[in-house]
Write a protein that holds these residues in place. Structure first.
Motif, PDB file in Angstrom:
ATOM      1  N   UNK A  96      13.518  41.246 -34.028  1.00 56.96           N
ATOM      2  CA  UNK A  96      14.720  40.453 -33.758  1.00 56.96           C
ATOM      3  C   UNK A  96      15.339  40.803 -32.408  1.00 56.96           C
ATOM      4  N   UNK A  97      15.251  42.070 -31.988  1.00 55.75           N
ATOM      5  CA  UNK A  97      15.887  42.453 -30.722  1.00 55.75           C
ATOM      6  C   UNK A  97      14.984  42.174 -29.523  1.00 55.75           C
ATOM      7  N   UNK A  98      13.667  42.154 -29.741  1.00 58.11           N
ATOM      8  CA  UNK A  98      12.785  41.867 -28.606  1.00 58.11           C
ATOM      9  C   UNK A  98      12.730  40.376 -28.315  1.00 58.11           C
ATOM     10  N   UNK A  99      12.584  39.568 -29.355  1.00 60.47           N
ATOM     11  CA  UNK A  99      12.572  38.123 -29.143  1.00 60.47           C
ATOM     12  C   UNK A  99      11.516  37.715 -28.146  1.00 60.47           C
ATOM     13  N   UNK A 100      11.870  36.797 -27.266  1.00 67.85           N
ATOM     14  CA  UNK A 100      10.963  36.299 -26.228  1.00 67.85           C
ATOM     15  C   UNK A 100      11.090  37.197 -25.017  1.00 67.85           C
ATOM     16  N   UNK A 101      10.136  38.147 -24.867  1.00 67.49           N
ATOM     17  CA  UNK A 101      10.233  39.120 -23.783  1.00 67.49           C
ATOM     18  C   UNK A 101       9.929  38.525 -22.428  1.00 67.49           C
ATOM     19  N   UNK A 102       9.047  37.549 -22.356  1.00 67.21           N
ATOM     20  CA  UNK A 102       8.744  36.900 -21.079  1.00 67.21           C
ATOM     21  C   UNK A 102       8.132  37.854 -20.069  1.00 67.21           C
ATOM     22  N   UNK A 103       8.103  37.431 -18.814  1.00 69.43           N
ATOM     23  CA  UNK A 103       7.571  38.266 -17.749  1.00 69.43           C
ATOM     24  C   UNK A 103       6.098  38.001 -17.514  1.00 69.43           C
ATOM     25  N   UNK A 104       5.578  38.535 -16.433  1.00 73.49           N
ATOM     26  CA  UNK A 104       4.169  38.356 -16.103  1.00 73.49           C
ATOM     27  C   UNK A 104       3.304  39.119 -17.091  1.00 73.49           C
ATOM     28  N   UNK A 105       2.038  38.702 -17.201  1.00 71.94           N
ATOM     29  CA  UNK A 105       1.147  39.294 -18.199  1.00 71.94           C
ATOM     30  C   UNK A 105       0.976  40.789 -17.976  1.00 71.94           C
ATOM     31  N   UNK A 106       0.927  41.214 -16.713  1.00 71.92           N
ATOM     32  CA  UNK A 106       0.678  42.622 -16.423  1.00 71.92           C
ATOM     33  C   UNK A 106       1.883  43.496 -16.701  1.00 71.92           C
ATOM     34  N   UNK A 107       3.097  42.931 -16.704  1.00 75.54           N
ATOM     35  CA  UNK A 107       4.300  43.744 -16.845  1.00 75.54           C
ATOM     36  C   UNK A 107       5.068  43.409 -18.116  1.00 75.54           C
ATOM     37  N   UNK A 108       4.512  42.582 -18.953  1.00 77.60           N
ATOM     38  CA  UNK A 108       5.243  42.093 -20.115  1.00 77.60           C
ATOM     39  C   UNK A 108       5.518  43.206 -21.114  1.00 77.60           C
ATOM     40  N   UNK A 109       6.700  43.136 -21.719  1.00 78.16           N
ATOM     41  CA  UNK A 109       7.047  44.000 -22.833  1.00 78.16           C
ATOM     42  C   UNK A 109       6.551  43.316 -24.103  1.00 78.16           C
ATOM     43  N   UNK A 110       5.596  43.928 -24.776  1.00 80.96           N
ATOM     44  CA  UNK A 110       4.947  43.305 -25.919  1.00 80.96           C
ATOM     45  C   UNK A 110       5.488  43.856 -27.230  1.00 80.96           C
ATOM     46  N   UNK A 111       5.560  43.006 -28.221  1.00 79.12           N
ATOM     47  CA  UNK A 111       5.709  43.421 -29.608  1.00 79.12           C
ATOM     48  C   UNK A 111       4.319  43.404 -30.218  1.00 79.12           C
ATOM     49  N   UNK A 112       3.861  44.548 -30.719  1.00 78.54           N
ATOM     50  CA  UNK A 112       2.488  44.617 -31.207  1.00 78.54           C
ATOM     51  C   UNK A 112       2.271  43.661 -32.375  1.00 78.54           C
ATOM     52  N   UNK A 113       1.112  43.047 -32.462  1.00 80.09           N
ATOM     53  CA  UNK A 113       0.799  42.207 -33.625  1.00 80.09           C
ATOM     54  C   UNK A 113       0.808  43.030 -34.910  1.00 80.09           C
ATOM     55  N   UNK A 114       1.101  42.379 -36.013  1.00 79.84           N
ATOM     56  CA  UNK A 114       1.189  43.034 -37.311  1.00 79.84           C
ATOM     57  C   UNK A 114       0.696  42.074 -38.381  1.00 79.84           C
ATOM     58  N   UNK A 115      -0.022  42.603 -39.360  1.00 76.30           N
ATOM     59  CA  UNK A 115      -0.470  41.787 -40.488  1.00 76.30           C
ATOM     60  C   UNK A 115      -0.489  42.637 -41.747  1.00 76.30           C
ATOM     61  N   UNK A 116      -0.348  41.977 -42.893  1.00 72.30           N
ATOM     62  CA  UNK A 116      -0.528  42.671 -44.159  1.00 72.30           C
ATOM     63  C   UNK A 116      -1.861  42.293 -44.804  1.00 72.30           C
ATOM     64  N   UNK A 117      -2.717  41.595 -44.051  1.00 76.11           N
ATOM     65  CA  UNK A 117      -4.014  41.137 -44.543  1.00 76.11           C
ATOM     66  C   UNK A 117      -5.117  42.069 -44.037  1.00 76.11           C
ATOM     67  N   UNK A 118      -5.772  42.838 -44.914  1.00 85.63           N
ATOM     68  CA  UNK A 118      -6.806  43.767 -44.444  1.00 85.63           C
ATOM     69  C   UNK A 118      -8.005  43.061 -43.825  1.00 85.63           C
ATOM     70  N   UNK A 119      -8.254  41.804 -44.215  1.00 85.37           N
ATOM     71  CA  UNK A 119      -9.356  41.070 -43.603  1.00 85.37           C
ATOM     72  C   UNK A 119      -9.057  40.746 -42.138  1.00 85.37           C
ATOM     73  N   UNK A 120      -7.796  40.437 -41.825  1.00 84.03           N
ATOM     74  CA  UNK A 120      -7.400  40.226 -40.434  1.00 84.03           C
ATOM     75  C   UNK A 120      -7.543  41.526 -39.654  1.00 84.03           C
ATOM     76  N   UNK A 121      -7.121  42.637 -40.273  1.00 82.97           N
ATOM     77  CA  UNK A 121      -7.250  43.939 -39.610  1.00 82.97           C
ATOM     78  C   UNK A 121      -8.707  44.273 -39.327  1.00 82.97           C
ATOM     79  N   UNK A 122      -9.592  43.979 -40.272  1.00 84.20           N
ATOM     80  CA  UNK A 122     -11.014  44.225 -40.064  1.00 84.20           C
ATOM     81  C   UNK A 122     -11.553  43.363 -38.936  1.00 84.20           C
TER      82      UNK A 122
END
Length: 363
Positions: free
Chosen positions: A143-169
Motif C-alpha cells: 500500500x505504501x509503495x504503490x506505483x513506484x515508477x522510474x526507469x527500469x535500472x533505478x526502479x524501486x520494486x515490490x517483489x512478486x509474491x504468490x501463495x501458489x507453489x506451482x507458480x513458485x516452481x
C-alpha cells in the motif's frame, strides 16, 4: 534518526532446502541475487544497512535519492540492492560498486545505477511492525509503495509474491537465466524474527568436474581451507572458476596429505604462474587479489600441479564463475584435466525481468 526500529537490525534468515515446500499457509517470492539491505528512513536521513552490519550508504548515493523520493518519510524496509541489465541481474557489476574512492563511487552510480527490491516492512511512522504477521506487513508494504515508477535500472520494486507453489516452481526453473538465486518460502503468519532461520530458500544445485590447480590454507594454518578450481575454455585456457570449501577438521588435515605430492615443482609450467599480468591480458579470471569485502583477508594460495579432477557441487554460474563457493563431492581419478571444460555446465537462456514483475500476485 529516531525510528521505532533502530539500526542495527539483523535480517531474518532462511534454511536451505532442495525442493519447493508445499505446506499450508506458505507464500513464495523470488530469491534475488544482490546485497541484502535494510533501509532506515527518517525524513531526509537514510541509512542502508547490510546483513553483516557493514554500512552501504556511501556506495549507493543514487539509491539514497531514490528512496527519499519513493519511500514513506519514516519507515524501515527489508530488501535487496540489485543491478539490472538487459540480460538479468548482474552481481559482478554490483560488487564493483564497493569502491573506496568517492570520485569512483559517483562515477559508478551514474554508469551502473542500482535498484532496490523491497520484500518486507519492519516499521512505518511510529509503528513497530516486527511482531505483526508477514501477511499484514506485506499488505502495508504494497500500500505504501504503490506505483513506484522510474526507469527500469533505478526502479524501486515490490517483489512478486504468490501463495501458489506451482507458480513458485515455475519461477524457480524459468527465471534462473535472469540471474535469480532461487525461491523463498515463508509462513504468511510469521513475525519478523531477527537473525533466525525461520524461512526456507530453494536454490539450484548441480555438479561439475573441475581441475584442482591450487589451494588456500585454512585460517588455523594447519589444514586446507579451500581448493582452487579451474575449467578450460574452447582455446585450451584454464580459467579460475571458484573454490570448494567447508571441510571438516579431519578432512582439512587429510587433504594436506593427499595434495602433498601435487605441490612438488607445482609452478613449473603452471598455467596460473603469471596470472597478475598475463591472465588479465588474456581476459581470464584468477584468484589472489585483495578481497573487496575484507581488505585484511589473506587470499594467498598454494599452487598444485593441475593433474587432479574433482567433482564439485555448485548452484549457478555468473560471469564464468561459480556464484557461490562449491562443495567437494569426490575426486575423479577416472577423468583427465583436459576433459574439464565449460561445455559441461548447464546453459540457461536469459529471461526477461519484466515478465516476472508482470506476474505479481498477492495472497
Amino acid at each position: 534518526m529516531d525510528l521505532p526500529v533502530m539500526p542495527p537490525v539483523k535480517p531474518m534468515l532462511a534454511k536451505a532446502v532442495h525442493e519447493v515446500p508445499r505446506l499450508p499457509g506458505l507464500v513464495y517470492e523470488p530469491k534475488w541475487d544482490g546485497f541484502r539491505c535494510i533501509v532506515f528512513r527518517d525524513g531526509d536521513e537514510v541509512e542502508l544497512g547490510s546483513r553483516n552490519d557493514r554500512p552501504l550508504t556511501r556506495y549507493f548515493p543514487e539509491l539514497v535519492e531514490l528512496l527519499i523520493e519513493k519511500l514513506p518519510r519514516r519507515c524501515v524496509v527489508d530488501g535487496e540492492i540489485v543491478v539490472v541489465t538487459g540480460a538479468g541481474l548482474d552481481f559482478a557489476t554490483l560488487q564493483n560498486r564497493l569502491h573506496p574512492a568517492a570520485s569512483r563511487v559517483r562515477k559508478l552510480a551514474a554508469e551502473t545505477p542500482a535498484g532496490f527490491v523491497a520484500f518486507d516492512l519492519l516499521a512505518l511512522d511510529d509503528r513497530d511492525l516486527t511482531a505483526e504477521p508477514f501477511s499484514e506487513r506485506r499488505r502495508l508494504l504494497a500500500s505504501v509503495l504503490g506505483d513506484t515508477g522510474g526507469s527500469a535500472a533505478r526502479q524501486l520494486h515490490l517483489t512478486p509474491l504468490t501463495d501458489n507453489p506451482d507458480v513458485a516452481q515455475d519461477w524457480f526453473t524459468r527465471f534462473e537465466g535472469a540471474g535469480f538465486d532461487g525461491v523463498m518460502a515463508k509462513p504468511a503468519d510469521l513475525p519478523y524474527l531477527q537473525d533466525k532461520r525461520v524461512m526456507w530458500k530453494v536454490k539450484h544445485e548441480r555438479t561439475a568436474d573441475c581441475v584442482v590447480a591450487g589451494f588456500r590454507w585454512h585460517k588455523d594454518g594447519v589444514g586446507v581451507g579451500s581448493l582452487l578450481l579451474g575449467l578450460f575454455d574452447g582455446d585450451g585456457v584454464l580459467h579460475h572458476v571458484g573454490v570448494a570449501s567447508s571441510f571438516t577438521v579431519a578432512r582439512r588435515a587429510e587433504l594436506v596429505a593427499e595434495l602433498a605430492p601435487l605441490r612438488e615443482n607445482a609452478l613449473d609450467g603452471h598455467p596460473w604462474r603469471a596470472w597478475a599480468q598475463a591472465w588479465a591480458d588474456a581476459g581470464g579470471r584468477m584468484t589472489g587479489g585483495q578481497s573487496r569485502w575484507n581488505s585484511t583477508k589473506d587470499l594467498s594460495w598454494e599452487p598444485l600441479r593441475p593433474e587432479t579432477v574433482a567433482e564439485v557441487r555448485y548452484e549457478h554460474v555468473l560471469g564464468g564463475r561459480f556464484r557461490h563457493g562449491g562443495r567437494l563431492v569426490r575426486f575423479r581419478p577416472d577423468r583427465t584435466p583436459e576433459s574439464c571444460t565449460y561445455a559441461q555446465l548447464d546453459a540457461v537462456a536469459p529471461a526477461e525481468l519484466a515478465a516476472l514483475f508482470g506476474e505479481r500476485t498477492n495472497p
